[in-house]
Design a protein around this motif. Structure first.
Motif, PDB file in Angstrom:
ATOM      1  N   THR A   1       0.867 -40.834  14.815  1.00  0.00           N
ATOM      2  CA  THR A   1       1.008 -39.803  15.851  1.00  0.00           C
ATOM      3  C   THR A   1       0.589 -38.465  15.260  1.00  0.00           C
ATOM      4  OG1 THR A   1       3.339 -39.417  15.265  1.00  0.00           O
ATOM      5  CG2 THR A   1       2.884 -41.004  17.030  1.00  0.00           C
ATOM      6  N   ILE A   2      -0.164 -37.705  16.044  1.00  0.00           N
ATOM      7  CA  ILE A   2      -0.652 -36.395  15.619  1.00  0.00           C
ATOM      8  C   ILE A   2      -0.260 -35.390  16.687  1.00  0.00           C
ATOM      9  CG2 ILE A   2      -2.681 -35.051  14.910  1.00  0.00           C
ATOM     10  CD1 ILE A   2      -4.130 -37.838  14.668  1.00  0.00           C
ATOM     11  N   GLN A   3       0.412 -34.318  16.317  1.00  0.00           N
ATOM     12  CA  GLN A   3       0.831 -33.367  17.347  1.00  0.00           C
ATOM     13  C   GLN A   3       1.032 -31.957  16.798  1.00  0.00           C
ATOM     14  OE1 GLN A   3       4.382 -35.416  18.679  1.00  0.00           O
ATOM     15  NE2 GLN A   3       5.709 -34.122  17.450  1.00  0.00           N
ATOM     16  N   LYS A   4       0.817 -30.987  17.683  1.00  0.00           N
ATOM     17  CA  LYS A   4       1.168 -29.605  17.371  1.00  0.00           C
ATOM     18  C   LYS A   4       2.682 -29.471  17.382  1.00  0.00           C
ATOM     19  CE  LYS A   4      -2.846 -27.438  19.610  1.00  0.00           C
ATOM     20  NZ  LYS A   4      -3.254 -26.506  20.694  1.00  0.00           N
ATOM     21  N   GLU A   5       3.163 -28.507  16.608  1.00  0.00           N
ATOM     22  CA  GLU A   5       4.603 -28.235  16.560  1.00  0.00           C
ATOM     23  C   GLU A   5       4.825 -26.780  16.985  1.00  0.00           C
ATOM     24  OE1 GLU A   5       6.736 -30.499  16.176  1.00  0.00           O
ATOM     25  OE2 GLU A   5       5.609 -32.128  15.227  1.00  0.00           O
ATOM     26  N   PRO A   6       4.860 -26.517  18.296  1.00  0.00           N
ATOM     27  CA  PRO A   6       4.955 -25.129  18.775  1.00  0.00           C
ATOM     28  C   PRO A   6       6.257 -24.426  18.423  1.00  0.00           C
ATOM     29  CG  PRO A   6       5.208 -26.688  20.590  1.00  0.00           C
ATOM     30  CD  PRO A   6       4.786 -27.488  19.403  1.00  0.00           C
ATOM     31  N   ASP A   7       7.300 -25.193  18.102  1.00  0.00           N
ATOM     32  CA  ASP A   7       8.586 -24.574  17.768  1.00  0.00           C
ATOM     33  C   ASP A   7       8.676 -24.152  16.302  1.00  0.00           C
ATOM     34  OD1 ASP A   7       9.511 -24.869  20.356  1.00  0.00           O
ATOM     35  OD2 ASP A   7      10.348 -26.861  19.967  1.00  0.00           O
ATOM     36  N   ILE A   8       7.680 -24.500  15.516  1.00  0.00           N
ATOM     37  CA  ILE A   8       7.661 -24.069  14.107  1.00  0.00           C
ATOM     38  C   ILE A   8       6.908 -22.755  14.007  1.00  0.00           C
ATOM     39  CG2 ILE A   8       6.778 -24.589  11.804  1.00  0.00           C
ATOM     40  CD1 ILE A   8       7.415 -27.483  12.273  1.00  0.00           C
ATOM     41  N   ILE A   9       7.568 -21.765  13.442  1.00  0.00           N
ATOM     42  CA  ILE A   9       7.002 -20.427  13.285  1.00  0.00           C
ATOM     43  C   ILE A   9       6.390 -20.288  11.899  1.00  0.00           C
ATOM     44  CG2 ILE A   9       7.477 -17.946  13.428  1.00  0.00           C
ATOM     45  CD1 ILE A   9       7.974 -19.508  16.028  1.00  0.00           C
ATOM     46  N   LEU A  10       5.216 -19.682  11.845  1.00  0.00           N
ATOM     47  CA  LEU A  10       4.538 -19.459  10.567  1.00  0.00           C
ATOM     48  C   LEU A  10       4.599 -17.981  10.204  1.00  0.00           C
ATOM     49  CD1 LEU A  10       1.363 -21.680  11.097  1.00  0.00           C
ATOM     50  CD2 LEU A  10       3.467 -22.282   9.880  1.00  0.00           C
ATOM     51  N   LEU A  11       5.072 -17.712   8.990  1.00  0.00           N
ATOM     52  CA  LEU A  11       5.171 -16.345   8.487  1.00  0.00           C
ATOM     53  C   LEU A  11       4.496 -16.260   7.125  1.00  0.00           C
ATOM     54  CD1 LEU A  11       8.958 -15.711   9.237  1.00  0.00           C
ATOM     55  CD2 LEU A  11       7.026 -14.957  10.631  1.00  0.00           C
ATOM     56  N   GLY A  12       3.903 -15.128   6.837  1.00  0.00           N
ATOM     57  CA  GLY A  12       3.316 -14.882   5.530  1.00  0.00           C
ATOM     58  C   GLY A  12       4.007 -13.714   4.857  1.00  0.00           C
ATOM     59  N   ILE A  13       4.222 -13.824   3.560  1.00  0.00           N
ATOM     60  CA  ILE A  13       4.869 -12.747   2.795  1.00  0.00           C
ATOM     61  C   ILE A  13       4.030 -12.458   1.558  1.00  0.00           C
ATOM     62  CG2 ILE A  13       6.908 -12.072   1.479  1.00  0.00           C
ATOM     63  CD1 ILE A  13       8.593 -13.690   3.375  1.00  0.00           C
ATOM     64  N   ALA A  14       3.692 -11.183   1.360  1.00  0.00           N
ATOM     65  CA  ALA A  14       2.888 -10.775   0.209  1.00  0.00           C
ATOM     66  C   ALA A  14       3.303  -9.375  -0.214  1.00  0.00           C
ATOM     67  CB  ALA A  14       1.400 -10.808   0.549  1.00  0.00           C
ATOM     68  N   GLY A  15       2.937  -9.002  -1.427  1.00  0.00           N
ATOM     69  CA  GLY A  15       3.273  -7.671  -1.921  1.00  0.00           C
ATOM     70  C   GLY A  15       3.970  -7.736  -3.264  1.00  0.00           C
ATOM     71  N   GLU A  16       4.124  -6.592  -3.893  1.00  0.00           N
ATOM     72  CA  GLU A  16       4.676  -6.525  -5.253  1.00  0.00           C
ATOM     73  C   GLU A  16       6.089  -7.087  -5.347  1.00  0.00           C
ATOM     74  OE1 GLU A  16       4.397  -2.605  -6.810  1.00  0.00           O
ATOM     75  OE2 GLU A  16       2.206  -2.521  -6.704  1.00  0.00           O
ATOM     76  N   ASP A  17       6.910  -6.864  -4.324  1.00  0.00           N
ATOM     77  CA  ASP A  17       8.306  -7.303  -4.374  1.00  0.00           C
ATOM     78  C   ASP A  17       8.548  -8.597  -3.612  1.00  0.00           C
ATOM     79  OD1 ASP A  17       9.013  -5.059  -5.853  1.00  0.00           O
ATOM     80  OD2 ASP A  17       9.314  -3.844  -4.051  1.00  0.00           O
ATOM     81  N   ALA A  18       7.469  -9.297  -3.243  1.00  0.00           N
ATOM     82  CA  ALA A  18       7.617 -10.490  -2.410  1.00  0.00           C
ATOM     83  C   ALA A  18       8.520 -11.530  -3.061  1.00  0.00           C
ATOM     84  CB  ALA A  18       6.248 -11.081  -2.105  1.00  0.00           C
ATOM     85  N   GLN A  19       8.237 -11.862  -4.318  1.00  0.00           N
ATOM     86  CA  GLN A  19       9.024 -12.903  -4.983  1.00  0.00           C
ATOM     87  C   GLN A  19      10.480 -12.477  -5.155  1.00  0.00           C
ATOM     88  OE1 GLN A  19       9.114 -14.677  -9.382  1.00  0.00           O
ATOM     89  NE2 GLN A  19       7.180 -15.140  -8.339  1.00  0.00           N
ATOM     90  N   LYS A  20      10.668 -11.225  -5.529  1.00  0.00           N
ATOM     91  CA  LYS A  20      12.034 -10.717  -5.743  1.00  0.00           C
ATOM     92  C   LYS A  20      12.857 -10.801  -4.462  1.00  0.00           C
ATOM     93  CE  LYS A  20      14.454  -6.533  -7.308  1.00  0.00           C
ATOM     94  NZ  LYS A  20      14.272  -5.138  -7.764  1.00  0.00           N
ATOM     95  N   LYS A  21      12.269 -10.409  -3.350  1.00  0.00           N
ATOM     96  CA  LYS A  21      12.998 -10.447  -2.081  1.00  0.00           C
ATOM     97  C   LYS A  21      13.172 -11.875  -1.571  1.00  0.00           C
ATOM     98  CE  LYS A  21      11.943  -5.787  -0.496  1.00  0.00           C
ATOM     99  NZ  LYS A  21      11.421  -4.947   0.603  1.00  0.00           N
ATOM    100  N   MET A  22      12.186 -12.722  -1.824  1.00  0.00           N
ATOM    101  CA  MET A  22      12.293 -14.116  -1.404  1.00  0.00           C
ATOM    102  C   MET A  22      13.445 -14.819  -2.127  1.00  0.00           C
ATOM    103  SD  MET A  22       9.711 -15.397   0.693  1.00  0.00           S
ATOM    104  CE  MET A  22       9.122 -16.959   0.064  1.00  0.00           C
TER     105      MET A  22
END
Length: 304
Positions: free
Chosen positions: A87-108
Motif C-alpha cells: 500500500t502506498i499513500q500520502k499522510e496528510p496528518d503528518i506535519i513536516l518541519l525544518g530546523i536550522a541555525g547555530e543553536d538548532a542542536q542545543k534547542k532540539m
C-alpha cells in the motif's frame, strides 16, 4: 520552518522491500534502519519522475518528496503493484518541519531525548521521526503529528517558510524535482552519481536501470547540476533557462530546477546545464539585464 511544499508518503506490505528494490535507483537492501538516503524514481527511459528521501518507518518505509510531483509519482509507483501486496499513500496528518541555525542542536536537545547525527541520520519516536542533514550546514527535518508540531512551533519562536529549506537544498546540491521537470532528466544529470548510495550500479534490474547504466559506462551524460548565486529583481520560473555570456552575445542555456530570492535581491538557483561550462562563466536571468549570476561550488566532488 513549516515545510508545506513537501509530502510525507508511507509504503507498507509484505512485498515491500523487493518492490522498492525494483523501482528506485538506490540499493534498498543495504539501507539501515538508522539511515535515510537520497534516491530517484525513474521511468523506463531512465528519466526521473522525482527525487526523494527514503527511510525505514514503523513496519514499512516512508519518503519525502516535493508536493507538486507527489501524486504523479505515487501513481507511477502503483502501476507495477497489481501483483504485489503493498500500500502506498500520502499522510496528510503528518506535519513536516525544518530546523536550522547555530543553536538548532542545543534547542532540539531540550525537546527530544535523542538527536540524529551524520552517522545515525534517523531517530524515531512513537509519533515523531527526526532526520539529520549535514549539508550545507547541520539541520534537522521533523515529521510528526499536529499536536507535537504545534508545541514545536511555539517553542521555536522565530519561523521561516519552506523557501528557506529549499535554499538550503540548493546549497547542498540536493536536486529538487517538481512537476515541471518530471521525466526530463536522468539521475546523473542532477548529480545523484556524486552522492553516497543514491544510485546503485550493482544491485541488478530496476526501472530505467539499463539506460542509467549505459549512460555511466559509455560516458554519455553531457549535463550536470550547478548552483548559481547572485542578484536579481525577479524569481525565474521552474523550467526556465538563464542567459550565458559568450564573447559578444548572450546565449540561452539550461533548465532551472529551483530558485529562491531573498529580500536583499540575493538569489540562489539550481540549474542543469552542459557539464563543460566553465566555473568562471557569467550568467543573467532571461529578460533581466541587470541581474548577475555566477557558479558557486557545491559541497561534493565529481569522480572522473
Amino acid at each position: 520552518m513549516f515545510l508545506n511544499d513537501w509530502n510525507f508518503i508511507t509504503i507498507n506490505g509484505i512485498d515491500l522491500i523487493q518492490y522498492l528494490q525494483n523501482q528506485f535507483t538506490a540499493d534498498i537492501l543495504s539501507l539501515k534502519k538508522n539511515k535515510h538516503l537520497f534516491t530517484a524514481h525513474c521511468n523506463p527511459k531512465g528519466k526521473m519522475h522525482s527525487t526523494l528521501h527514503l527511510f525505514h518507518y514503523k513496519k514499512g518505509f516512508a519518503y519525502i518528496l516535493r508536493k507538486s510531483v507527489a501524486q504523479k509519482q505515487i501513481d507511477e509507483l502503483k502501476k507495477y503493484s497489481i501483483f504485489s501486496k503493498i500500500t502506498i499513500q500520502k499522510e496528510p496528518d503528518i506535519i513536516l518541519l525544518g530546523i536550522a541555525g547555530e543553536d538548532a542542536q542545543k534547542k532540539m536537545k531540550k525537546f527530544f531525548p535523542q538527536l540524529p547525527n551524520q552517522e545515525h541520520s534517523v531517530v524515531s519516536f512513537k509519533e515523531t521521526v527526526l532526520l539529520h542533514f549535514h549539508l550545507p550546514t547541520e539541520r534537522f527535518l521533523i515529521a510528526t503529528n499536529k499536536i507535537i508540531a504545534n508545541k514545536l512551533m511555539k517553542y521555536f519562536k522565530v519561523h521561516s517558510n519552506s523557501q528557506e529549506w529549499l535554499a538550503l537544498n540548493i546549497s547542498a546540491g540536493i536536486a529538487n524535482i517538481d512537476i515541471e521537470n518530471s521525466q526530463k532528466f536522468i539521475p546523473q544529470s542532477a548529480n545523484l552519481e556524486a552522492l553516497p548510495d543514491s544510485i546503485s550500479f550493482q544491485k541488478g534490474c530496476y526501472i530505467g536501470q539499463e539506460i542509467i547504466a549505459l549512460t555511466k559506462y559509455k560516458g554519455a551524460n553531457k549535463n550536470r547540476m550547478f548552483f548559481l548565486q547572485g542578484t536579481a529583481n525577479t524569481t525565474p520560473k521552474i523550467g526556465d533557462g538563464v542567459e550565458w555570456k559568450c564573447k559578444n552575445y548572450w546565449r540561452r542555456i539550461g533548465k532551472i530546477l529551483a530558485a529562491v530570492k531573498f529580500n536583499n535581491r540575493k538569489i540562489n538557483i539550481q540549474i542543469i546545464m552542459n557539464h563543460e561550462i566553465s566555473e568562471n562563466s557569467i550568467f543573467r536571468l532571461i529578460k533581466e539585464e541587470n541581474s548577475l549570476l555566477k557558479i558557486h561550488p557545491l559541497p561534493y566532488s565529481f569522480k572522473k
